[in-house]
Scaffold this motif. Structure first.
Motif, short mmCIF file in Angstrom:
data_model
loop_
_atom_site.label_atom_id
_atom_site.label_comp_id
_atom_site.label_asym_id
_atom_site.label_seq_id
_atom_site.Cartn_x
_atom_site.Cartn_y
_atom_site.Cartn_z
N LYS A 18 0.83 -1.21 0.00
CA LYS A 18 0.00 0.00 0.00
C LYS A 18 0.86 1.26 0.00
N LYS A 19 1.88 1.30 0.85
CA LYS A 19 2.76 2.46 0.93
C LYS A 19 3.48 2.69 -0.40
N PHE A 20 3.95 1.62 -1.01
CA PHE A 20 4.63 1.74 -2.30
C PHE A 20 3.69 2.27 -3.37
N LEU A 21 2.49 1.68 -3.47
CA LEU A 21 1.56 2.09 -4.52
C LEU A 21 1.05 3.52 -4.32
N ARG A 22 0.93 3.97 -3.08
CA ARG A 22 0.48 5.35 -2.82
C ARG A 22 1.48 6.37 -3.36
N GLN A 23 2.72 5.99 -3.55
CA GLN A 23 3.72 6.88 -4.12
C GLN A 23 3.52 7.08 -5.62
N HIS A 24 2.76 6.18 -6.26
CA HIS A 24 2.65 6.19 -7.71
C HIS A 24 1.22 6.35 -8.23
N LEU A 25 0.24 5.89 -7.46
CA LEU A 25 -1.13 5.82 -7.96
C LEU A 25 -2.11 6.40 -6.95
N ILE A 26 -3.37 6.41 -7.32
CA ILE A 26 -4.45 6.89 -6.45
C ILE A 26 -5.13 5.70 -5.80
N TRP A 27 -5.27 5.77 -4.47
CA TRP A 27 -5.97 4.72 -3.75
C TRP A 27 -7.46 4.86 -4.02
N VAL A 28 -8.10 3.77 -4.43
CA VAL A 28 -9.53 3.78 -4.74
C VAL A 28 -10.32 3.14 -3.62
N GLN A 29 -9.91 1.97 -3.18
CA GLN A 29 -10.53 1.29 -2.05
C GLN A 29 -9.58 0.19 -1.61
N PHE A 33 -5.77 0.27 -6.52
CA PHE A 33 -5.17 1.54 -6.89
C PHE A 33 -5.34 1.74 -8.38
N GLU A 34 -5.34 3.02 -8.82
CA GLU A 34 -5.43 3.29 -10.24
C GLU A 34 -4.74 4.60 -10.56
N GLY A 35 -4.43 4.79 -11.84
CA GLY A 35 -3.84 6.05 -12.25
C GLY A 35 -3.22 6.00 -13.62
N GLU A 36 -2.93 7.20 -14.12
CA GLU A 36 -2.28 7.38 -15.42
C GLU A 36 -0.77 7.29 -15.20
N VAL A 37 -0.09 6.48 -16.00
CA VAL A 37 1.35 6.31 -15.86
C VAL A 37 2.02 6.26 -17.24
N THR A 38 3.30 6.58 -17.26
CA THR A 38 4.10 6.39 -18.47
C THR A 38 4.57 4.94 -18.50
N MET A 39 5.15 4.53 -19.61
CA MET A 39 5.67 3.17 -19.70
C MET A 39 6.80 2.98 -18.69
N ALA A 40 7.63 3.98 -18.50
CA ALA A 40 8.73 3.88 -17.52
C ALA A 40 8.18 3.73 -16.10
N GLU A 41 7.14 4.50 -15.77
CA GLU A 41 6.51 4.38 -14.44
C GLU A 41 5.89 3.00 -14.26
N TYR A 42 5.25 2.52 -15.30
CA TYR A 42 4.64 1.19 -15.27
C TYR A 42 5.69 0.12 -14.95
N GLU A 43 6.84 0.19 -15.61
CA GLU A 43 7.91 -0.77 -15.36
C GLU A 43 8.45 -0.62 -13.94
N ARG A 44 8.59 0.62 -13.45
CA ARG A 44 9.06 0.86 -12.10
C ARG A 44 8.10 0.27 -11.07
N ILE A 45 6.80 0.44 -11.32
CA ILE A 45 5.78 -0.11 -10.41
C ILE A 45 5.84 -1.64 -10.40
N LYS A 46 5.88 -2.24 -11.58
CA LYS A 46 5.96 -3.71 -11.66
C LYS A 46 7.18 -4.24 -10.92
N ASN A 47 8.34 -3.62 -11.15
CA ASN A 47 9.56 -4.08 -10.49
C ASN A 47 9.51 -3.86 -8.99
#
Length: 85
Positions: A18-29, A33-47
């Protein structure tokens, strides 16, 4: 791209995810989590998620969408998302 992440992880890792995802996306419930990301951000989140979870025990699903989907909430809105400019 727009992504939605849902997860079911061991209770010992929930707060880390949760703490990690809050740095990158919007908490929904809870666990979403959800949000608009670039391909680089997407890869950073996955890793980053891979570093936190135990892939033999936990489950994380990432939905990739071309644009922000229209949502209809039924019941209590856990974290209202307004269009912020």
């Amino acid at each position: 791209m727009y992504i939605i992440i849902v997860y079911d992880v061991n209770v010992s890792r929930v707060n880390k995810v949760k703490k990690f995802l809050r740095q990158h996306l919007i908490w929904v419930q809870n666990s979403v989590f959800e949000g608009e990301v670039t391909m680089a951000e997407y890869e950073r989140i996955k890793n980053g998620i891979r570093e936190i979870i135990d892939e033999d025990e936990d489950s994380v699903i990432i939905y990739r969408l071309r644009a922000r989907p229209k949502r209809k909430n039924i019941g209590v809105e856990k974290n209202p998302i307004e269009d912020i400019i």
